[in-house]
Write a protein that holds these residues in place. Sequence first.
Motif, PDB file in Angstrom:
ATOM      1  N   ASP A 360      40.198 -11.022 -16.437  1.00 42.29           N
ATOM      2  CA  ASP A 360      41.736 -10.876 -16.250  1.00 42.29           C
ATOM      3  C   ASP A 360      42.603 -11.974 -16.938  1.00 42.29           C
ATOM      4  O   ASP A 360      43.542 -11.619 -17.809  1.00 42.29           O
ATOM      5  N   GLY A 361      42.322 -13.345 -16.903  1.00 43.91           N
ATOM      6  CA  GLY A 361      43.096 -14.312 -17.485  1.00 43.91           C
ATOM      7  C   GLY A 361      43.299 -14.559 -18.959  1.00 43.91           C
ATOM      8  O   GLY A 361      44.158 -15.251 -19.512  1.00 43.91           O
ATOM      9  N   ASN A 362      42.396 -13.711 -19.772  1.00 41.82           N
ATOM     10  CA  ASN A 362      42.242 -13.822 -21.301  1.00 41.82           C
ATOM     11  C   ASN A 362      43.217 -12.852 -21.962  1.00 41.82           C
ATOM     12  O   ASN A 362      43.459 -11.843 -21.426  1.00 41.82           O
ATOM     13  N   THR A 363      43.821 -13.386 -23.308  1.00 41.44           N
ATOM     14  CA  THR A 363      44.717 -12.839 -24.075  1.00 41.44           C
ATOM     15  C   THR A 363      44.089 -12.507 -25.582  1.00 41.44           C
ATOM     16  O   THR A 363      43.159 -13.460 -25.933  1.00 41.44           O
ATOM     17  N   GLU A 364      44.778 -11.703 -26.133  1.00 39.51           N
ATOM     18  CA  GLU A 364      44.539 -11.757 -27.630  1.00 39.51           C
ATOM     19  C   GLU A 364      44.548 -12.773 -28.260  1.00 39.51           C
ATOM     20  O   GLU A 364      44.046 -13.271 -29.552  1.00 39.51           O
ATOM     21  N   GLU A 365      45.651 -13.758 -27.795  1.00 41.89           N
ATOM     22  CA  GLU A 365      45.727 -15.095 -28.433  1.00 41.89           C
ATOM     23  C   GLU A 365      44.581 -15.800 -28.273  1.00 41.89           C
ATOM     24  O   GLU A 365      44.376 -16.790 -29.214  1.00 41.89           O
ATOM     25  N   ASP A 366      43.858 -15.602 -27.198  1.00 39.29           N
ATOM     26  CA  ASP A 366      42.653 -16.487 -26.936  1.00 39.29           C
ATOM     27  C   ASP A 366      41.749 -16.082 -28.036  1.00 39.29           C
ATOM     28  O   ASP A 366      40.769 -17.013 -28.621  1.00 39.29           O
ATOM     29  N   VAL A 367      41.420 -14.918 -28.245  1.00 36.73           N
ATOM     30  CA  VAL A 367      40.524 -14.281 -29.467  1.00 36.73           C
ATOM     31  C   VAL A 367      40.890 -14.860 -30.792  1.00 36.73           C
ATOM     32  O   VAL A 367      40.419 -15.377 -31.326  1.00 36.73           O
ATOM     33  N   ASP A 368      42.218 -14.661 -31.164  1.00 37.33           N
ATOM     34  CA  ASP A 368      42.872 -15.721 -32.485  1.00 37.33           C
ATOM     35  C   ASP A 368      42.332 -16.994 -32.324  1.00 37.33           C
ATOM     36  O   ASP A 368      41.856 -17.426 -33.409  1.00 37.33           O
ATOM     37  N   TYR A 369      42.635 -17.755 -31.214  1.00 35.76           N
ATOM     38  CA  TYR A 369      42.233 -19.132 -31.145  1.00 35.76           C
ATOM     39  C   TYR A 369      40.893 -19.466 -31.577  1.00 35.76           C
ATOM     40  O   TYR A 369      40.538 -20.092 -32.342  1.00 35.76           O
ATOM     41  N   ILE A 370      39.841 -18.477 -30.936  1.00 31.55           N
ATOM     42  CA  ILE A 370      38.506 -18.876 -31.139  1.00 31.55           C
ATOM     43  C   ILE A 370      38.231 -18.467 -32.585  1.00 31.55           C
ATOM     44  O   ILE A 370      37.209 -19.219 -33.234  1.00 31.55           O
ATOM     45  N   LEU A 371      38.648 -17.412 -32.931  1.00 34.61           N
ATOM     46  CA  LEU A 371      38.397 -16.965 -34.374  1.00 34.61           C
ATOM     47  C   LEU A 371      38.936 -17.999 -35.424  1.00 34.61           C
ATOM     48  O   LEU A 371      38.280 -18.177 -36.640  1.00 34.61           O
ATOM     49  N   GLU A 372      39.744 -18.438 -35.081  1.00 31.25           N
ATOM     50  CA  GLU A 372      40.316 -19.947 -35.992  1.00 31.25           C
ATOM     51  C   GLU A 372      39.487 -20.940 -35.865  1.00 31.25           C
ATOM     52  O   GLU A 372      39.116 -21.602 -37.003  1.00 31.25           O
ATOM     53  N   ARG A 373      38.769 -21.347 -34.734  1.00 26.32           N
ATOM     54  CA  ARG A 373      38.234 -22.542 -34.742  1.00 26.32           C
ATOM     55  C   ARG A 373      36.734 -22.494 -34.689  1.00 26.32           C
ATOM     56  O   ARG A 373      35.976 -23.335 -35.459  1.00 26.32           O
ATOM     57  N   LEU A 374      35.995 -21.425 -34.399  1.00 23.27           N
ATOM     58  CA  LEU A 374      34.579 -21.051 -34.333  1.00 23.27           C
ATOM     59  C   LEU A 374      34.173 -21.527 -35.883  1.00 23.27           C
ATOM     60  O   LEU A 374      33.183 -22.205 -36.122  1.00 23.27           O
ATOM     61  N   PRO A 375      34.474 -20.552 -36.806  1.00 25.61           N
ATOM     62  CA  PRO A 375      33.912 -20.677 -38.115  1.00 25.61           C
ATOM     63  C   PRO A 375      33.926 -22.205 -38.843  1.00 25.61           C
ATOM     64  O   PRO A 375      32.947 -22.793 -39.266  1.00 25.61           O
ATOM     65  N   ARG A 376      34.772 -23.052 -38.284  1.00 20.94           N
ATOM     66  CA  ARG A 376      35.032 -24.310 -38.806  1.00 20.94           C
ATOM     67  C   ARG A 376      34.037 -25.364 -37.878  1.00 20.94           C
ATOM     68  O   ARG A 376      33.228 -26.031 -38.563  1.00 20.94           O
ATOM     69  N   ILE A 377      33.771 -24.892 -36.691  1.00 24.43           N
ATOM     70  CA  ILE A 377      32.891 -25.646 -35.848  1.00 24.43           C
ATOM     71  C   ILE A 377      31.258 -25.345 -36.524  1.00 24.43           C
ATOM     72  O   ILE A 377      30.537 -26.357 -36.603  1.00 24.43           O
ATOM     73  N   VAL A 378      31.303 -24.075 -36.493  1.00 25.48           N
ATOM     74  CA  VAL A 378      29.649 -23.667 -37.010  1.00 25.48           C
ATOM     75  C   VAL A 378      29.474 -24.236 -38.528  1.00 25.48           C
ATOM     76  O   VAL A 378      28.453 -24.926 -38.748  1.00 25.48           O
ATOM     77  N   GLU A 379      30.611 -24.277 -39.257  1.00 24.80           N
ATOM     78  CA  GLU A 379      30.339 -24.909 -40.559  1.00 24.80           C
ATOM     79  C   GLU A 379      30.185 -26.428 -40.602  1.00 24.80           C
ATOM     80  O   GLU A 379      29.128 -27.120 -41.221  1.00 24.80           O
ATOM     81  N   ARG A 380      30.953 -27.313 -39.723  1.00 24.76           N
ATOM     82  CA  ARG A 380      30.581 -28.637 -39.388  1.00 24.76           C
ATOM     83  C   ARG A 380      29.452 -29.003 -39.032  1.00 24.76           C
ATOM     84  O   ARG A 380      28.638 -29.832 -39.427  1.00 24.76           O
ATOM     85  N   LEU A 381      28.956 -28.210 -37.880  1.00 22.92           N
ATOM     86  CA  LEU A 381      27.486 -28.472 -37.439  1.00 22.92           C
ATOM     87  C   LEU A 381      26.671 -28.282 -38.325  1.00 22.92           C
ATOM     88  O   LEU A 381      25.263 -28.855 -38.497  1.00 22.92           O
ATOM     89  N   ARG A 382      26.618 -27.095 -38.993  1.00 23.14           N
ATOM     90  CA  ARG A 382      25.630 -26.721 -40.063  1.00 23.14           C
ATOM     91  C   ARG A 382      25.728 -27.830 -41.556  1.00 23.14           C
ATOM     92  O   ARG A 382      24.398 -28.099 -41.837  1.00 23.14           O
ATOM     93  N   ALA A 383      26.677 -28.655 -41.498  1.00 20.12           N
ATOM     94  CA  ALA A 383      26.927 -29.538 -42.681  1.00 20.12           C
ATOM     95  C   ALA A 383      25.947 -30.864 -42.234  1.00 20.12           C
ATOM     96  O   ALA A 383      25.565 -31.743 -43.024  1.00 20.12           O
ATOM     97  N   MET A 384      25.649 -30.944 -40.735  1.00 18.85           N
ATOM     98  CA  MET A 384      25.026 -31.986 -40.317  1.00 18.85           C
ATOM     99  C   MET A 384      23.377 -31.501 -40.069  1.00 18.85           C
ATOM    100  O   MET A 384      22.745 -32.506 -39.585  1.00 18.85           O
ATOM    101  N   SER A 385      23.341 -30.546 -40.284  1.00 21.67           N
ATOM    102  CA  SER A 385      21.985 -29.867 -39.800  1.00 21.67           C
ATOM    103  C   SER A 385      20.908 -30.042 -40.855  1.00 21.67           C
ATOM    104  O   SER A 385      21.052 -29.102 -41.992  1.00 21.67           O
ATOM    105  N   PRO A 386      19.908 -30.824 -40.784  1.00 23.60           N
ATOM    106  CA  PRO A 386      18.787 -30.624 -41.866  1.00 23.60           C
ATOM    107  C   PRO A 386      18.007 -29.348 -41.969  1.00 23.60           C
ATOM    108  O   PRO A 386      17.681 -28.724 -42.866  1.00 23.60           O
ATOM    109  N   LEU A 387      18.055 -28.694 -40.573  1.00 18.92           N
ATOM    110  CA  LEU A 387      17.305 -27.246 -40.582  1.00 18.92           C
ATOM    111  C   LEU A 387      18.348 -26.254 -41.393  1.00 18.92           C
ATOM    112  O   LEU A 387      17.685 -25.428 -41.868  1.00 18.92           O
TER     113      LEU A 387
END
Length: 403
Positions: A360-387
């Motif tokens: 109930d408490g979530n909105t489309e703005e939450d989706v926007d926010y996650i979609l904005e942050r998530l790819p950069r976080i994944v990219e940042r973690l991958r940049a540090m990952s030898p795997l």
Amino acid sequence: MSEAKRFVYADNAATTAVSPSVLRAMEPYYTTHYGNPSSLYSIGQAAKRSLEAARRDVAECLNADPNEIFFTSGGSEADNWAIKGAAHLLAQKGKKHIITTKFEHHAVLHACAALEKEGFEVTYLEVHSNGVVRPEEVEAAIREDTALVTIMYANNEIGTLQPIREIGEICRRRGVWFHTDAVQAAGNVPIDVKEQNIDMLSLSAHKFHGPKGVGLLYIRKGIVLPNLIDGGAQERSRRAGTENVAGIIGLSTALKEACATMQERGERLTKMRDRLIAGALQIERSRLNGDSVRRLPGNVSLCFEGIEGESLLLLLDLEGVCASSGSACTSGSLDPSHVLLSIGLPHEVAHGSLRLSFSDGNTEEDVDYILERLPRIVERLRAMSPLWETIKSKNIQYDIREF
Ligand SMILES: *Cc1c(COP(=O)(O)O)cnc(C)c1O
């Protein structure tokens, strides 16, 4: 320009906030209507009337009779009572076989494991790559000595919905009791215990904006499980102890609200879910876990190769996003989730899992926010990952079991 930091609670499969109207409905039972429902004076009897009204209300939401509703301390208790109670009762008739699936909640899996130690036999069915059990496989697993089938309605990690009515129909026809853990389903998808041929059903208030520590077990008329707690005459003497009146009022208020708004909320959450999935799958080497359609409206479960789900959670938390990796019960352990392994993911892929669950408490703005942050976080973690380095340079293809 990036958006300002927000707080996004996207872990509603773990627990939900108590809704303001639920809290308002509960409050008088702590302050003015605090009587013990077993007492004969008026504030006791007033509490008793409210308790029985709550029982009628939840029964109506499930299409059950009020005397088929037994309040418990939550989902885990209801699951344990249903499974161990049915097993112990039917063992007297020589039935010591139970059928369940590989991806149940630990309340079910560990109850089954405890029974195995006592000499019961348990069949754990496959849920296949889409996270859905096949009714014909349930039927094929039924034996002369099968006492109980226990299969969850909606999975708590990957959100997949099971063919409950069909499984119930098979069990009814074959004379086997059918229990379903509907803790994730209640309030999100329709439940009709009669139409769906359900003999026993567990739910828990804190998963649909009610309070923690209260749930129920529906037990079909005609089934007399052994008492869970001996003592007073509460819950028709089967589960003794002074009732959690405020909690039960909270449960019934929350369930009524969730059922009344189910359709509209379902449509809204499905739209948000599908937009988040589509956006997240733009990230290279990502995948959706579980069927894309047969899933809870608010559930998004993803895997990203080359990173650890736990690191992802920490960075999301720094951005104000609450999410989960696997189930809360396994976090802290190094084993990947049994649910993700059950749908055929190799350990390496299952380690990079992320569950986002909306309500109930979530909105489309939450989706926007996650979609904005998530790819950069994944990219940042991958940049540090030898795997990740290895995966990229050798173009490693994981062997994902399709079955
Ligand atoms: C949360 C959950 C439970 C446990 O319920 P509690 O009320 O927390 O004991 C059981 N089964 C499923 C599927 C759940 O999601």
